[in-house]
Design a protein around this motif. Structure first.
Motif, mmCIF file in Angstrom:
data_model
loop_
_atom_site.group_PDB
_atom_site.id
_atom_site.type_symbol
_atom_site.label_atom_id
_atom_site.label_comp_id
_atom_site.label_asym_id
_atom_site.label_seq_id
_atom_site.Cartn_x
_atom_site.Cartn_y
_atom_site.Cartn_z
ATOM 1 N N ALA A 26 0.250 24.419 -12.511
ATOM 2 C CA ALA A 26 0.633 23.035 -12.962
ATOM 3 C C ALA A 26 0.995 22.203 -11.916
ATOM 4 O O ALA A 26 1.730 22.669 -10.943
ATOM 5 N N GLN A 27 0.774 21.016 -11.801
ATOM 6 C CA GLN A 27 1.150 20.187 -10.808
ATOM 7 C C GLN A 27 2.583 19.466 -11.268
ATOM 8 O O GLN A 27 3.056 19.293 -12.214
ATOM 9 N N ALA A 28 3.323 19.222 -10.333
ATOM 10 C CA ALA A 28 4.616 19.064 -10.490
ATOM 11 C C ALA A 28 5.047 17.511 -10.106
ATOM 12 O O ALA A 28 6.188 17.005 -9.751
ATOM 13 N N TRP A 29 4.038 16.649 -9.925
ATOM 14 C CA TRP A 29 4.135 15.120 -9.762
ATOM 15 C C TRP A 29 4.907 14.329 -10.754
ATOM 16 O O TRP A 29 4.708 14.802 -11.929
ATOM 17 N N ASP A 30 5.609 13.472 -10.285
ATOM 18 C CA ASP A 30 6.199 12.466 -11.172
ATOM 19 C C ASP A 30 5.884 11.070 -10.611
ATOM 20 O O ASP A 30 5.131 10.806 -9.688
ATOM 21 N N CYS A 31 6.297 10.038 -11.597
ATOM 22 C CA CYS A 31 6.078 8.805 -11.001
ATOM 23 C C CYS A 31 7.210 8.076 -10.092
ATOM 24 O O CYS A 31 7.345 7.026 -10.047
ATOM 25 N N ALA A 32 8.015 8.958 -9.418
ATOM 26 C CA ALA A 32 8.819 8.419 -8.446
ATOM 27 C C ALA A 32 8.215 7.440 -7.347
ATOM 28 O O ALA A 32 7.005 7.738 -6.899
ATOM 29 N N ASP A 33 8.843 6.514 -6.911
ATOM 30 C CA ASP A 33 8.261 5.545 -6.173
ATOM 31 C C ASP A 33 8.541 6.057 -4.706
ATOM 32 O O ASP A 33 9.618 5.732 -4.145
ATOM 33 N N VAL A 34 7.566 6.660 -4.052
ATOM 34 C CA VAL A 34 7.803 7.152 -2.481
ATOM 35 C C VAL A 34 6.685 6.689 -1.580
ATOM 36 O O VAL A 34 5.464 6.256 -2.091
ATOM 37 N N GLU A 43 -4.889 14.179 -4.065
ATOM 38 C CA GLU A 43 -4.732 14.109 -5.507
ATOM 39 C C GLU A 43 -3.404 13.729 -6.108
ATOM 40 O O GLU A 43 -3.274 12.859 -6.988
ATOM 41 N N GLU A 44 -2.262 13.789 -5.208
ATOM 42 C CA GLU A 44 -1.247 13.210 -5.655
ATOM 43 C C GLU A 44 -0.990 11.777 -5.615
ATOM 44 O O GLU A 44 -0.454 10.936 -6.555
ATOM 45 N N ALA A 45 -1.632 10.945 -4.604
ATOM 46 C CA ALA A 45 -1.786 9.911 -4.318
ATOM 47 C C ALA A 45 -2.628 8.993 -5.478
ATOM 48 O O ALA A 45 -2.215 8.074 -6.027
ATOM 49 N N CYS A 46 -3.698 9.745 -6.063
ATOM 50 C CA CYS A 46 -4.724 9.402 -6.982
ATOM 51 C C CYS A 46 -3.756 9.461 -8.356
ATOM 52 O O CYS A 46 -3.714 8.385 -9.168
ATOM 53 N N TYR A 47 -2.986 10.305 -8.602
ATOM 54 C CA TYR A 47 -2.242 10.394 -9.630
ATOM 55 C C TYR A 47 -1.085 9.440 -9.824
ATOM 56 O O TYR A 47 -1.063 8.833 -10.639
ATOM 57 N N CYS A 52 0.453 6.442 -12.961
ATOM 58 C CA CYS A 52 1.884 5.744 -12.814
ATOM 59 C C CYS A 52 1.939 4.252 -12.441
ATOM 60 O O CYS A 52 2.486 3.481 -12.601
ATOM 61 N N GLY A 53 0.301 3.889 -12.506
ATOM 62 C CA GLY A 53 0.297 2.369 -12.158
ATOM 63 C C GLY A 53 0.678 1.791 -10.792
ATOM 64 O O GLY A 53 1.027 0.599 -10.838
ATOM 65 N N GLN A 54 0.779 2.825 -9.803
ATOM 66 C CA GLN A 54 1.456 2.195 -8.675
ATOM 67 C C GLN A 54 0.272 1.677 -7.752
ATOM 68 O O GLN A 54 -0.192 2.517 -6.889
#
Length: 75
Positions: A26-34, A43-47, A52-54
């Motif tokens: 399971a991925q543990a990414w969120d939409c926190a702005d970093v 993959e995290e950048a694509c997420y 997240c619409g970033q």
């Protein structure tokens, strides 16, 4: 041991053996702005870009987010 397995089963090559199931984590990414530097993978950048619409992850609008991590557009 493999020779015995091949002899007992009639298999001739290792690719004839059944494949182990692929385990997905399971991925543990969120939409926190970093910053892109703080991300761990393309993959995290694509997420962040897609889920997240970033849009700032793709500053030059070429479809490739965080170019320090990614060399191709997201799938």
């Amino acid at each position: 041991m493999w020779i015995l397995l091949f002899a007992l089963t009639g298999l001739s090559q290792a690719e004839d053996l059944p494949q182990s199931p692929r385990i997905e984590t399971a991925q543990a990414w969120d939409c926190a702005d970093v910053s892109c530097k703080a991300l761990g993978s393309c993959e995290e950048a694509c997420y962040k870009l897609q889920q997240c619409g970033q849009s700032k992850r793709d500053g030059d609008n070429d479809g490739i987010p965080c170019e320090n991590l990614c060399s191709r557009p997201c799938d």
